[in-house]
Design a protein around this motif. Sequence first.
Motif, PDB file in Angstrom:
ATOM      1  N   ARG A 416       0.849  -1.188   0.000  1.00  0.00           N
ATOM      2  CA  ARG A 416       0.000   0.000   0.000  1.00  0.00           C
ATOM      3  C   ARG A 416       0.884   1.237   0.000  1.00  0.00           C
ATOM      4  O   ARG A 416       1.704   1.437   0.906  1.00  0.00           O
ATOM      5  CB  ARG A 416      -0.944   0.001   1.210  1.00  0.00           C
ATOM      6  N   LEU A 417       0.714   2.046  -1.025  1.00  0.00           N
ATOM      7  CA  LEU A 417       1.565   3.217  -1.228  1.00  0.00           C
ATOM      8  C   LEU A 417       1.058   4.411  -0.428  1.00  0.00           C
ATOM      9  O   LEU A 417      -0.144   4.704  -0.415  1.00  0.00           O
ATOM     10  CB  LEU A 417       1.602   3.584  -2.716  1.00  0.00           C
ATOM     11  N   ILE A 418       1.984   5.103   0.248  1.00  0.00           N
ATOM     12  CA  ILE A 418       1.676   6.370   0.901  1.00  0.00           C
ATOM     13  C   ILE A 418       2.457   7.465   0.180  1.00  0.00           C
ATOM     14  O   ILE A 418       3.690   7.478   0.208  1.00  0.00           O
ATOM     15  CB  ILE A 418       2.050   6.360   2.391  1.00  0.00           C
ATOM     16  N   ALA A 419       1.754   8.352  -0.471  1.00  0.00           N
ATOM     17  CA  ALA A 419       2.412   9.421  -1.216  1.00  0.00           C
ATOM     18  C   ALA A 419       2.956  10.470  -0.251  1.00  0.00           C
ATOM     19  O   ALA A 419       2.569  10.540   0.914  1.00  0.00           O
ATOM     20  CB  ALA A 419       1.421  10.074  -2.184  1.00  0.00           C
ATOM     21  N   TYR A 420       3.882  11.284  -0.759  1.00  0.00           N
ATOM     22  CA  TYR A 420       4.384  12.394   0.038  1.00  0.00           C
ATOM     23  C   TYR A 420       3.233  13.339   0.393  1.00  0.00           C
ATOM     24  O   TYR A 420       2.336  13.579  -0.419  1.00  0.00           O
ATOM     25  CB  TYR A 420       5.451  13.179  -0.732  1.00  0.00           C
ATOM     26  N   ARG A 421       3.287  13.861   1.601  1.00  0.00           N
ATOM     27  CA  ARG A 421       2.249  14.796   2.037  1.00  0.00           C
ATOM     28  C   ARG A 421       2.428  16.121   1.309  1.00  0.00           C
ATOM     29  O   ARG A 421       3.512  16.698   1.305  1.00  0.00           O
ATOM     30  CB  ARG A 421       2.344  15.011   3.545  1.00  0.00           C
ATOM     31  N   ARG A 422       1.356  16.596   0.711  1.00  0.00           N
ATOM     32  CA  ARG A 422       1.386  17.880   0.001  1.00  0.00           C
ATOM     33  C   ARG A 422       0.350  18.807   0.636  1.00  0.00           C
ATOM     34  O   ARG A 422      -0.839  18.562   0.565  1.00  0.00           O
ATOM     35  CB  ARG A 422       1.097  17.676  -1.483  1.00  0.00           C
ATOM     36  N   ASP A 423       0.868  19.865   1.294  1.00  0.00           N
ATOM     37  CA  ASP A 423       0.001  20.782   2.025  1.00  0.00           C
ATOM     38  C   ASP A 423       0.685  22.143   2.018  1.00  0.00           C
ATOM     39  O   ASP A 423       1.751  22.320   2.616  1.00  0.00           O
ATOM     40  CB  ASP A 423      -0.195  20.264   3.453  1.00  0.00           C
ATOM     41  N   SER A 424       0.077  23.099   1.363  1.00  0.00           N
ATOM     42  CA  SER A 424       0.694  24.423   1.229  1.00  0.00           C
ATOM     43  C   SER A 424       0.879  25.106   2.581  1.00  0.00           C
ATOM     44  O   SER A 424       1.758  25.959   2.740  1.00  0.00           O
ATOM     45  CB  SER A 424      -0.148  25.313   0.303  1.00  0.00           C
ATOM     46  N   SER A 425       0.069  24.724   3.571  1.00  0.00           N
ATOM     47  CA  SER A 425       0.206  25.357   4.890  1.00  0.00           C
ATOM     48  C   SER A 425       1.470  24.902   5.618  1.00  0.00           C
ATOM     49  O   SER A 425       1.838  25.467   6.653  1.00  0.00           O
ATOM     50  CB  SER A 425      -1.024  25.050   5.757  1.00  0.00           C
ATOM     51  N   LEU A 426       2.162  23.878   5.080  1.00  0.00           N
ATOM     52  CA  LEU A 426       3.397  23.386   5.686  1.00  0.00           C
ATOM     53  C   LEU A 426       4.633  24.167   5.247  1.00  0.00           C
ATOM     54  O   LEU A 426       5.724  23.949   5.782  1.00  0.00           O
ATOM     55  CB  LEU A 426       3.598  21.905   5.342  1.00  0.00           C
ATOM     56  N   VAL A 427       4.490  25.063   4.275  1.00  0.00           N
ATOM     57  CA  VAL A 427       5.648  25.747   3.699  1.00  0.00           C
ATOM     58  C   VAL A 427       6.431  26.505   4.773  1.00  0.00           C
ATOM     59  O   VAL A 427       7.663  26.407   4.855  1.00  0.00           O
ATOM     60  CB  VAL A 427       5.215  26.698   2.567  1.00  0.00           C
ATOM     61  N   TYR A 428       5.723  27.279   5.607  1.00  0.00           N
ATOM     62  CA  TYR A 428       6.410  28.070   6.626  1.00  0.00           C
ATOM     63  C   TYR A 428       7.117  27.156   7.633  1.00  0.00           C
ATOM     64  O   TYR A 428       8.295  27.376   7.970  1.00  0.00           O
ATOM     65  CB  TYR A 428       5.403  28.979   7.330  1.00  0.00           C
ATOM     66  N   TYR A 429       6.411  26.122   8.085  1.00  0.00           N
ATOM     67  CA  TYR A 429       7.029  25.172   9.015  1.00  0.00           C
ATOM     68  C   TYR A 429       8.266  24.526   8.383  1.00  0.00           C
ATOM     69  O   TYR A 429       9.327  24.425   9.030  1.00  0.00           O
ATOM     70  CB  TYR A 429       6.033  24.088   9.412  1.00  0.00           C
ATOM     71  N   ASN A 430       8.151  24.084   7.145  1.00  0.00           N
ATOM     72  CA  ASN A 430       9.270  23.415   6.473  1.00  0.00           C
ATOM     73  C   ASN A 430      10.472  24.333   6.340  1.00  0.00           C
ATOM     74  O   ASN A 430      11.624  23.880   6.463  1.00  0.00           O
ATOM     75  CB  ASN A 430       8.838  22.899   5.099  1.00  0.00           C
ATOM     76  N   ARG A 431      10.242  25.620   6.089  1.00  0.00           N
ATOM     77  CA  ARG A 431      11.361  26.556   5.976  1.00  0.00           C
ATOM     78  C   ARG A 431      12.075  26.708   7.318  1.00  0.00           C
ATOM     79  O   ARG A 431      13.306  26.721   7.382  1.00  0.00           O
ATOM     80  CB  ARG A 431      10.876  27.916   5.465  1.00  0.00           C
ATOM     81  N   LEU A 432      11.312  26.804   8.387  1.00  0.00           N
ATOM     82  CA  LEU A 432      11.918  26.909   9.720  1.00  0.00           C
ATOM     83  C   LEU A 432      12.673  25.627  10.078  1.00  0.00           C
ATOM     84  O   LEU A 432      13.792  25.678  10.605  1.00  0.00           O
ATOM     85  CB  LEU A 432      10.839  27.173  10.769  1.00  0.00           C
TER      86      LEU A 432
END
Length: 536
Positions: A416-432
């Motif tokens: 069972r494949l789990i794709a990468y999570r895609r959520d624009s609201s994560l951009v700020y968190y990911n940058r930090l």
Amino acid sequence: MTPERKSTQIGNFVLILIAMVLGVLIGLMFASHSRQDAYQHSLLQGKMAEVLDLVETEYVDPIDADSLSESLLSVMLSKLDPHSSYLSAVAAAESDEKLRGNFEGVGLLLRAEGDSTYIGQVMADGPSAGSGLLPGDLIVSVDGYRVCGRNLPADSIVARLRGPRRSQVAIEVYRQCASPAPCQLTFTIRRGVVNHLTVPYSGMLDDTTGYLLLTSFASTSHSEFRSALRSLLSQGMKHLVLDLRGNGGGSLNAATDIAGELLPAGSLIVYIQGAHHARQNSYSYPGGLFTRGGLTVLIDEGSASASEVLAGALQDNDRALIVGRRTFGKGLVQREFPLEDGSSVMLTTARYYTPSGRSIQRPYSAGTDEYYRDYINQLIEESYADNPTLHVTDSTPYHTVGGRVVYGGGGIFPDRLIAYRRDSSLVYYNRLASAGLITRTAFAEVRLHADALLRRYADADDFRRRYTVPDSTIARLTALGQQRGIPLDPKGLNAQRRLITTMLKAYIGDHLFGHDAFYPLILREDNDLMQAMQKK
């Protein structure tokens, strides 16, 4: 004898030694009983020595013979396959330490910031536990040798802290005290054996579901696994989630031993075979602790080698549901050949095959560079695709014990494949997070308040229940982000405030109380784990 002539003779002697070493290695790889192969072997040795002599006598600049010899060995071995390699004496010792699962030292995890090194964690079962050293202490000197403010590599400080068990080392630290000036303290630690846990965490996710994280395979992994499994079973576990994400492998024997705890007796786990190695099968023995009951295995692109052996055995025997993303695809077995100076050669001697007959090794006929480039392209493609598909490089169908079709040639493909999570609201968190600012802010809290926090909270459980990240800490994080060119994003902050707060708390807890504080917190925010739990 003139210095120039003496230098030339020494250089020639070194180059002859290099040629001899290369000759031994070439003989190791190409040894054959046929006269034709022996003749080619002799020519190759002669050609190598001739070229080395030309470099010594004609090259425009002076050469570093040691560096040249190691480069030659590395290049030669890399031409065989992507995983045959040369290890320097230091690298060979580090590799042996990882496979051993322990080392001799003081039991401190270090954290470098700027030109200085701090204590990041005092390991609970290590020689420094109870010594009075605290996470956040700035290391000033080791046995009188000043290390603070000198921008020294962390490895050089680690080397000074380590040493034979029962020997002593004096560690001088600065600590933020109640007075404006830091306190200067000295601790004498008796070195001992420090365990490098390959099962850093296990626990219950709910009343019947256990979770076990396995980060690598060392000689201690099987006993760690059994101990964790017994504990989970005693707590009522009926279903196990085994996390192999990011596990790059290690000891093949450890992988087969662990598989034996999960498979019925007599199950084929793996077989290895090579040009100079007859087929060798590995089977599970009676006495496995969890041969029945639900089993889910989490894998991703960082799962490789021994991880793939374990996942492949469980998949081919229809013992587990494999969930996640396609693994790395390393199906080659390396054997270590020690050299006299402490260095060694990791030489691929066989391929391993899953019980259904699959080789999961990704193709490398186009060379090592293309081999890794293909891996990077796989990651890029899967991260951008809305519904990623798994491209099969070997279209030969193989069959599990229950008759399901599986494929090889490019890693273990999840059921069972789990794709990468895609959520624009994560951009700020990911940058930090990617800038290291969340861990930096958490450690700043530890540096300032470690003593008080350790007095306030009795243990990891108490910390998880009662500690709340202050709003001022969030404010410092966002301010630090702005200083580093990451503009404040109020919408992104509000959307992921729980995630940011949880990660800050987890890192603070890790410094203070270790993995038992860290993992239960971050697992709450683990999207892949939550998806895997939906359909156990």
